[in-house]
Design a protein around this motif. Sequence first.
Motif, PDB file in Angstrom:
ATOM      1  N   SER A 106      17.047   4.340-110.514  1.00  0.00           N
ATOM      2  CA  SER A 106      16.135   4.293-109.366  1.00  0.00           C
ATOM      3  C   SER A 106      15.125   3.155-109.486  1.00  0.00           C
ATOM      4  O   SER A 106      14.762   2.537-108.475  1.00  0.00           O
ATOM      5  CB  SER A 106      15.416   5.638-109.198  1.00  0.00           C
ATOM      6  OG  SER A 106      14.779   6.032-110.390  1.00  0.00           O
ATOM      7  N   THR A 107      14.666   2.858-110.691  1.00  0.00           N
ATOM      8  CA  THR A 107      13.699   1.765-110.860  1.00  0.00           C
ATOM      9  C   THR A 107      14.318   0.442-110.429  1.00  0.00           C
ATOM     10  O   THR A 107      13.684  -0.365-109.735  1.00  0.00           O
ATOM     11  CB  THR A 107      13.221   1.680-112.314  1.00  0.00           C
ATOM     12  OG1 THR A 107      12.588   2.910-112.677  1.00  0.00           O
ATOM     13  CG2 THR A 107      12.238   0.534-112.497  1.00  0.00           C
ATOM     14  N   TYR A 108      15.552   0.212-110.822  1.00  0.00           N
ATOM     15  CA  TYR A 108      16.253  -1.007-110.423  1.00  0.00           C
ATOM     16  C   TYR A 108      16.380  -1.095-108.905  1.00  0.00           C
ATOM     17  O   TYR A 108      16.044  -2.116-108.292  1.00  0.00           O
ATOM     18  CB  TYR A 108      17.636  -1.039-111.082  1.00  0.00           C
ATOM     19  CG  TYR A 108      18.563  -2.101-110.543  1.00  0.00           C
ATOM     20  CD1 TYR A 108      18.161  -3.432-110.456  1.00  0.00           C
ATOM     21  CD2 TYR A 108      19.849  -1.778-110.125  1.00  0.00           C
ATOM     22  CE1 TYR A 108      19.018  -4.409-109.963  1.00  0.00           C
ATOM     23  CE2 TYR A 108      20.705  -2.744-109.629  1.00  0.00           C
ATOM     24  CZ  TYR A 108      20.292  -4.057-109.554  1.00  0.00           C
ATOM     25  OH  TYR A 108      21.137  -5.015-109.062  1.00  0.00           O
ATOM     26  N   VAL A 109      16.845  -0.020-108.296  1.00  0.00           N
ATOM     27  CA  VAL A 109      17.032  -0.002-106.839  1.00  0.00           C
ATOM     28  C   VAL A 109      15.697  -0.227-106.124  1.00  0.00           C
ATOM     29  O   VAL A 109      15.598  -1.013-105.180  1.00  0.00           O
ATOM     30  CB  VAL A 109      17.675   1.324-106.397  1.00  0.00           C
ATOM     31  CG1 VAL A 109      17.680   1.455-104.871  1.00  0.00           C
ATOM     32  CG2 VAL A 109      19.099   1.431-106.933  1.00  0.00           C
ATOM     33  N   GLN A 110      14.656   0.458-106.590  1.00  0.00           N
ATOM     34  CA  GLN A 110      13.344   0.312-105.958  1.00  0.00           C
ATOM     35  C   GLN A 110      12.782  -1.089-106.152  1.00  0.00           C
ATOM     36  O   GLN A 110      12.137  -1.630-105.240  1.00  0.00           O
ATOM     37  CB  GLN A 110      12.393   1.374-106.506  1.00  0.00           C
ATOM     38  CG  GLN A 110      12.732   2.778-106.031  1.00  0.00           C
ATOM     39  CD  GLN A 110      12.152   3.863-106.916  1.00  0.00           C
ATOM     40  OE1 GLN A 110      11.478   3.598-107.908  1.00  0.00           O
ATOM     41  NE2 GLN A 110      12.446   5.112-106.579  1.00  0.00           N
ATOM     42  N   ASN A 111      13.001  -1.698-107.310  1.00  0.00           N
ATOM     43  CA  ASN A 111      12.536  -3.064-107.517  1.00  0.00           C
ATOM     44  C   ASN A 111      13.186  -4.019-106.522  1.00  0.00           C
ATOM     45  O   ASN A 111      12.530  -4.914-105.980  1.00  0.00           O
ATOM     46  CB  ASN A 111      12.835  -3.519-108.950  1.00  0.00           C
ATOM     47  CG  ASN A 111      11.866  -2.952-109.960  1.00  0.00           C
ATOM     48  OD1 ASN A 111      10.856  -2.357-109.605  1.00  0.00           O
ATOM     49  ND2 ASN A 111      12.179  -3.121-111.233  1.00  0.00           N
ATOM     50  N   VAL A 112      14.481  -3.838-106.287  1.00  0.00           N
ATOM     51  CA  VAL A 112      15.167  -4.686-105.311  1.00  0.00           C
ATOM     52  C   VAL A 112      14.595  -4.435-103.913  1.00  0.00           C
ATOM     53  O   VAL A 112      14.310  -5.375-103.161  1.00  0.00           O
ATOM     54  CB  VAL A 112      16.688  -4.426-105.325  1.00  0.00           C
ATOM     55  CG1 VAL A 112      17.363  -5.209-104.197  1.00  0.00           C
ATOM     56  CG2 VAL A 112      17.296  -4.814-106.662  1.00  0.00           C
ATOM     57  N   LEU A 113      14.420  -3.169-103.553  1.00  0.00           N
ATOM     58  CA  LEU A 113      13.897  -2.839-102.228  1.00  0.00           C
ATOM     59  C   LEU A 113      12.521  -3.459-101.998  1.00  0.00           C
ATOM     60  O   LEU A 113      12.286  -4.152-101.006  1.00  0.00           O
ATOM     61  CB  LEU A 113      13.826  -1.324-102.049  1.00  0.00           C
ATOM     62  CG  LEU A 113      15.152  -0.574-101.888  1.00  0.00           C
ATOM     63  CD1 LEU A 113      14.917   0.937-101.930  1.00  0.00           C
ATOM     64  CD2 LEU A 113      15.840  -0.952-100.578  1.00  0.00           C
ATOM     65  N   TRP A 114      11.592  -3.216-102.912  1.00  0.00           N
ATOM     66  CA  TRP A 114      10.216  -3.650-102.689  1.00  0.00           C
ATOM     67  C   TRP A 114      10.062  -5.164-102.813  1.00  0.00           C
ATOM     68  O   TRP A 114       9.248  -5.764-102.100  1.00  0.00           O
ATOM     69  CB  TRP A 114       9.270  -2.929-103.640  1.00  0.00           C
ATOM     70  CG  TRP A 114       9.095  -1.494-103.258  1.00  0.00           C
ATOM     71  CD1 TRP A 114       9.575  -0.402-103.909  1.00  0.00           C
ATOM     72  CD2 TRP A 114       8.416  -0.994-102.098  1.00  0.00           C
ATOM     73  NE1 TRP A 114       9.236   0.757-103.227  1.00  0.00           N
ATOM     74  CE2 TRP A 114       8.533   0.424-102.116  1.00  0.00           C
ATOM     75  CE3 TRP A 114       7.728  -1.598-101.056  1.00  0.00           C
ATOM     76  CZ2 TRP A 114       7.972   1.227-101.128  1.00  0.00           C
ATOM     77  CZ3 TRP A 114       7.170  -0.794-100.061  1.00  0.00           C
ATOM     78  CH2 TRP A 114       7.290   0.604-100.113  1.00  0.00           C
ATOM     79  N   SER A 115      10.831  -5.795-103.676  1.00  0.00           N
ATOM     80  CA  SER A 115      10.728  -7.245-103.796  1.00  0.00           C
ATOM     81  C   SER A 115      11.338  -7.956-102.591  1.00  0.00           C
ATOM     82  O   SER A 115      11.102  -9.156-102.386  1.00  0.00           O
ATOM     83  CB  SER A 115      11.405  -7.734-105.086  1.00  0.00           C
ATOM     84  OG  SER A 115      12.796  -7.452-105.056  1.00  0.00           O
TER      85      SER A 115
ATOM     86  N   GLY B  20       9.965  -7.792 -97.190  1.00  0.00           N
ATOM     87  CA  GLY B  20       9.790  -8.673 -96.039  1.00  0.00           C
ATOM     88  C   GLY B  20      11.122  -8.983 -95.367  1.00  0.00           C
ATOM     89  O   GLY B  20      11.242  -8.922 -94.127  1.00  0.00           O
ATOM     90  N   ALA B  21      12.128  -9.327 -96.167  1.00  0.00           N
ATOM     91  CA  ALA B  21      13.451  -9.632 -95.616  1.00  0.00           C
ATOM     92  C   ALA B  21      14.060  -8.400 -94.957  1.00  0.00           C
ATOM     93  O   ALA B  21      14.714  -8.492 -93.907  1.00  0.00           O
ATOM     94  CB  ALA B  21      14.367 -10.150 -96.721  1.00  0.00           C
ATOM     95  N   LEU B  22      13.848  -7.244 -95.560  1.00  0.00           N
ATOM     96  CA  LEU B  22      14.365  -6.007 -94.974  1.00  0.00           C
ATOM     97  C   LEU B  22      13.706  -5.724 -93.634  1.00  0.00           C
ATOM     98  O   LEU B  22      14.376  -5.310 -92.672  1.00  0.00           O
ATOM     99  CB  LEU B  22      14.133  -4.845 -95.942  1.00  0.00           C
ATOM    100  CG  LEU B  22      15.036  -4.813 -97.176  1.00  0.00           C
ATOM    101  CD1 LEU B  22      14.528  -3.791 -98.190  1.00  0.00           C
ATOM    102  CD2 LEU B  22      16.474  -4.487 -96.788  1.00  0.00           C
TER     103      LEU B  22
ATOM    104  N   ILE C 210      22.258  -1.785 -95.469  1.00  0.00           N
ATOM    105  CA  ILE C 210      21.648  -3.095 -95.680  1.00  0.00           C
ATOM    106  C   ILE C 210      22.752  -4.150 -95.708  1.00  0.00           C
ATOM    107  O   ILE C 210      23.633  -4.104 -96.568  1.00  0.00           O
ATOM    108  CB  ILE C 210      20.853  -3.128 -96.993  1.00  0.00           C
ATOM    109  CG1 ILE C 210      19.717  -2.097 -96.956  1.00  0.00           C
ATOM    110  CG2 ILE C 210      20.295  -4.522 -97.257  1.00  0.00           C
ATOM    111  CD1 ILE C 210      18.948  -1.979 -98.259  1.00  0.00           C
ATOM    112  N   PRO C 211      22.729  -5.096 -94.794  1.00  0.00           N
ATOM    113  CA  PRO C 211      23.784  -6.117 -94.764  1.00  0.00           C
ATOM    114  C   PRO C 211      23.783  -6.964 -96.034  1.00  0.00           C
ATOM    115  O   PRO C 211      22.741  -7.202 -96.645  1.00  0.00           O
ATOM    116  CB  PRO C 211      23.438  -6.963 -93.532  1.00  0.00           C
ATOM    117  CG  PRO C 211      22.546  -6.084 -92.696  1.00  0.00           C
ATOM    118  CD  PRO C 211      21.781  -5.248 -93.674  1.00  0.00           C
TER     119      PRO C 211
END
Length: 357
Positions: free
Chosen positions: A16-25, A28-30, A197-198
């Motif tokens: 989950s930490t890995y996934v959340q790091n990708v999401l939050w970083s 803006g793009a999301l 997410i594309p």
Amino acid sequence: MARRVFLHIGAPKTGSTYVQNVLWSNSGALKRAGILLPGSATQQDQAMTDLRAVSWRDPAATWTWDHLATRAARWPGDVIISNEALGGATAEQAARAVSAFEPAEVHIVVATRDLWRTFPSMWQQSIRSRNIWTFSSFVTAVEQGKFETFWEMHTGNRMLRRWGDLVPAERRHLITVPPAGVPHDTLWNRFAGVFGIPAGVCELAGPAANSSLGAAEIEVLRRVNQALGDRYPHRTPYQRVVQRHLVNAVLKQGGNELRFGVGMERAEWVADLAEQQIKELSEYPCEVVGDLAELRPVGMKQVPTPDELDDGAVLKAAIEAIIGMLGHADELSRQVDHSYQARLVRLRGRVRRGLRG
């Protein structure tokens, strides 16, 4: 009103930490792609503690679950809420959580991994949350049915029953954590597929830096927790002091060479539990992303437990931790001195400009 709301509720120690790091970083793009992460990671965590009404909620927390839902309701696209501690909610709390986002289309996302890896990871996480029990006492408690929290918060079976039953079957998603050795983006691609997410929207860094401690290092921390007594008794002050200055700054930077896990004397028990888990999940109507076969333990071998370490090994790790703390304290002092000097230069400049004026 939000179109779809994805509630990623757990389990802890499933990447989950890995996934959340990708999401939050990539928030803006999301957002530009029509996908909102309301608030911040900290604010979503505050909303979780409000929903679950936990005793360790930060008194300074301002975000509530209703606040989070209100932010989501203002967004016309998709919304992602990710907090692995949500899975510990009661049935009543889960029902409140889902209903807060209706009439949006709510999806429940649960990740799960094999028990052979989960047992040592979960125990370590409990020590990093200020617990003091030994590894053997933890595993024994689970084995004897005296620690139901493990099953409630760390296995997909029960979380799906509490949360998944609140939404139609096509909105329930179970993601299995792939075994070691696969490309590190495999897990992310599974989550991204569920979230819609594309490809190419998010830039991927390396695996999350939520690294595990070795047997000696985690035993040092467990003994520190014992010695703390009533100091830093709650989650937030413990994280700000012990987690930040000892775990993150020092223990994670050490050797952490001696891996630990469940002994082979319990291998058959763990394998039987895995088969039971696979059977239950295969009978539960939901989308499985990955393969339930990944929940079967692989590579089981005899490894030591932190309980078996002699005091010499623990003492060596403790001395290394003290040396690391000295270096950490020195670096903090340098940062303070540099900041002070920079402020002093700016102040002198303002004084000189004032005198010239």
